[in-house]
Design an enzyme around this catalytic site. Sequence first.
Site, PDB file in Angstrom:
ATOM      1  N   HIS A   1       0.841  -1.196   0.000  1.00  0.00           N
ATOM      2  CA  HIS A   1       0.000   0.000   0.000  1.00  0.00           C
ATOM      3  C   HIS A   1       0.878   1.249   0.000  1.00  0.00           C
ATOM      4  CE1 HIS A   1       0.514  -0.859   4.331  1.00  0.00           C
ATOM      5  NE2 HIS A   1       0.467   0.446   4.485  1.00  0.00           N
TER       6      HIS A   1
ATOM      7  N   TYR B   1       0.040  12.991 -23.700  1.00  0.00           N
ATOM      8  CA  TYR B   1      -0.262  13.034 -22.266  1.00  0.00           C
ATOM      9  C   TYR B   1      -1.053  11.797 -21.844  1.00  0.00           C
ATOM     10  CZ  TYR B   1       1.241  17.865 -22.797  1.00  0.00           C
ATOM     11  OH  TYR B   1       1.967  18.991 -23.082  1.00  0.00           O
TER      12      TYR B   1
END
EC number: 5.1.3.29
Length: 140
Positions: free
Chosen positions: A22, A129
Amino acid sequence: MLKTISPLISPELLKVLAEMGHGDEIIFSDAHFPAHSMEPQVIRADGLLVSDLLQAIIPLFELDSYAPPLVMMAAVEGDTLDPEVERRYRNALSLQAPCPDIIRINRFAFYERAQKAFAIVITGERAKYGNILLKKGVTP
């Protein structure tokens, strides 16, 4: 081949997704991203679109709920973004649950995050992008 695992997910990518903890971040990059000049391990997914890989991994990948889990590169001054790119990514990511907001950061800040990422997956995405960062959350 494993049941319920998309064939778009290579064994190398599956291993990386499992090893991430995490707070770890992974970049799914377009074909032009300078991944090999950065520190993280690089996984090739040539010929695949970022949106297809996002759709494949999201059933296996818990997004962070404590910090913004989705980051994309902002357009350089004088450039424009194609809103279709973000729409495709949001649609792919919302198949399991509502898609969190995607924040945009400048190019060099994105490069700094990429250098600290757990891995970078280079795809065949050719959209300008077309890079997205995902932050892994805690699996419930």
